[in-house]
Design an enzyme around this catalytic site. Sequence first.
Site, PDB file in Angstrom:
ATOM      1  N   GLY A  39       3.057   3.203 -11.258  1.00 13.40           N
ATOM      2  CA  GLY A  39       4.110   3.863 -10.473  1.00 13.40           C
ATOM      3  C   GLY A  39       5.341   2.973 -10.362  1.00 13.40           C
ATOM      4  N   GLN A  64       6.593   1.709  -7.787  1.00 15.42           N
ATOM      5  CA  GLN A  64       6.301   0.593  -6.880  1.00 15.42           C
ATOM      6  C   GLN A  64       4.945  -0.042  -7.192  1.00 15.42           C
ATOM      7  OE1 GLN A  64       7.950  -1.203  -4.756  1.00 15.42           O
ATOM      8  NE2 GLN A  64       9.855  -0.061  -4.978  1.00 15.42           N
ATOM      9  N   SER A  65       4.559  -0.036  -8.457  1.00 13.74           N
ATOM     10  CA  SER A  65       3.262  -0.598  -8.844  1.00 13.74           C
ATOM     11  C   SER A  65       3.158  -2.099  -8.525  1.00 13.74           C
ATOM     12  CB  SER A  65       3.068  -0.388 -10.346  1.00 13.74           C
ATOM     13  OG  SER A  65       2.019  -1.197 -10.830  1.00 13.74           O
ATOM     14  N   ASN A  66       2.148  -2.449  -7.752  1.00 13.85           N
ATOM     15  CA  ASN A  66       1.870  -3.873  -7.503  1.00 13.85           C
ATOM     16  C   ASN A  66       1.382  -4.557  -8.777  1.00 13.85           C
ATOM     17  OD1 ASN A  66       2.258  -3.961  -4.549  1.00 13.85           O
ATOM     18  ND2 ASN A  66       0.543  -2.519  -4.531  1.00 13.85           N
ATOM     19  N   CYS A 120       2.227  -3.796 -11.895  1.00 16.90           N
ATOM     20  CA  CYS A 120       3.335  -4.069 -12.819  1.00 16.90           C
ATOM     21  C   CYS A 120       4.137  -5.282 -12.352  1.00 16.90           C
ATOM     22  CB  CYS A 120       4.226  -2.828 -12.946  1.00 16.90           C
ATOM     23  SG  CYS A 120       3.432  -1.511 -13.899  1.00 16.90           S
TER      24      CYS A 120
END
Length: 329
Positions: A74, A76-78, A80
């Site tokens: 997403g 706001q992917s942690n 990534c």
Amino acid sequence: MALQYPRRVDLARLPTPLQFLPRATEKWGQGQRLWVKRDDLSGCLLSGNKVRKLEFLLAHAQDEGCDTLITCGGIQSNHCRATALVAAQAGLSAHLLLRGERPDESDGNYFLDQLAGAHIECIPAAEYLPNLNALLAARQRSYAEQGRKALIIPTGGSDGIGVWGYIAAAQELASDFTEAGITAAHIVTASGSGGTQAGLALGAELHQLPASVWGVNVCDDAAYFDNKIHQDASDWAQRYPGVPQVTLKPRVLDGYVGEGYGKAGPEIFDLIRQLARLEGLVLDPVYTGKAFYGMLQELAQGRFADCQDIVFVHTGGIFGLMAQRQDCF
Ligand SMILES: *Cc1c(COP(=O)(O)O)cnc(C)c1O
């Protein structure tokens, strides 16, 4: 037989503390003790659960001679964000496929992705969801055409390599338990791509942890996670032929997704505020807030009544909270 771990890169600050929550225990414990495994303290910018997986995934990428990490998630992917920073730390490039429209403002994890110099593509959900594997493979091919080599890391770093991170975390918990005098426990984690729960469940068996591992799913449903956890475990068994055979019975606490992935209702923000004030412990609205909320509901219904100790795994997410701070009050 000693478990043979593959090579890992030292990225996470380990062991993370196992911390007793005295006021939360008094408020919600019903005679049971509440603990938190502080994996949000696995690093400052690398905060959370993904860095445990990346220790093994980065080692694999290096051993394969890769110069680039491709991954996805997403906006706001942690995962990534952690991958972008780990790549920079190791002198590799990161290429991120983020699901959704490009945000107007740079915030939270997305801001850190940019700061770390990741190559970022934002792909609308309608295109991303049905084509993800093809999109990832196309990026990998175009690196190959430039004479470079890229590793595709799947969503959340959850595959047979990434699960080693939480197999090792289960071993860490075994010594935490000894030190804390915990002889039987329920362990609760948020499940988003399943690798954390898969690793903990495998690790609990492999290290004879006196505990049941529960996942509160924050997307999809129990059937999806049952299947995904078995898939990660069989990928692990296939990649590492020498490992012991483990039979898993994933325990998924379904019913706490709310409106959908990344969407938290007022009860979750209420709990985030309460716990911040009660214990100085900060949860996030996407993962740990929903999982802690689910744990408290299940606790109140007697789900964990057969053990004195309940251990919540704080898997991080602070930067995702920052991106939703306007909903906190
Ligand atoms: C990714 C993530 C999870 C879920 O872990 P999975 O291994 O993907 O199931 C939980 N909490 C936070 C903060 C995360 O970033």
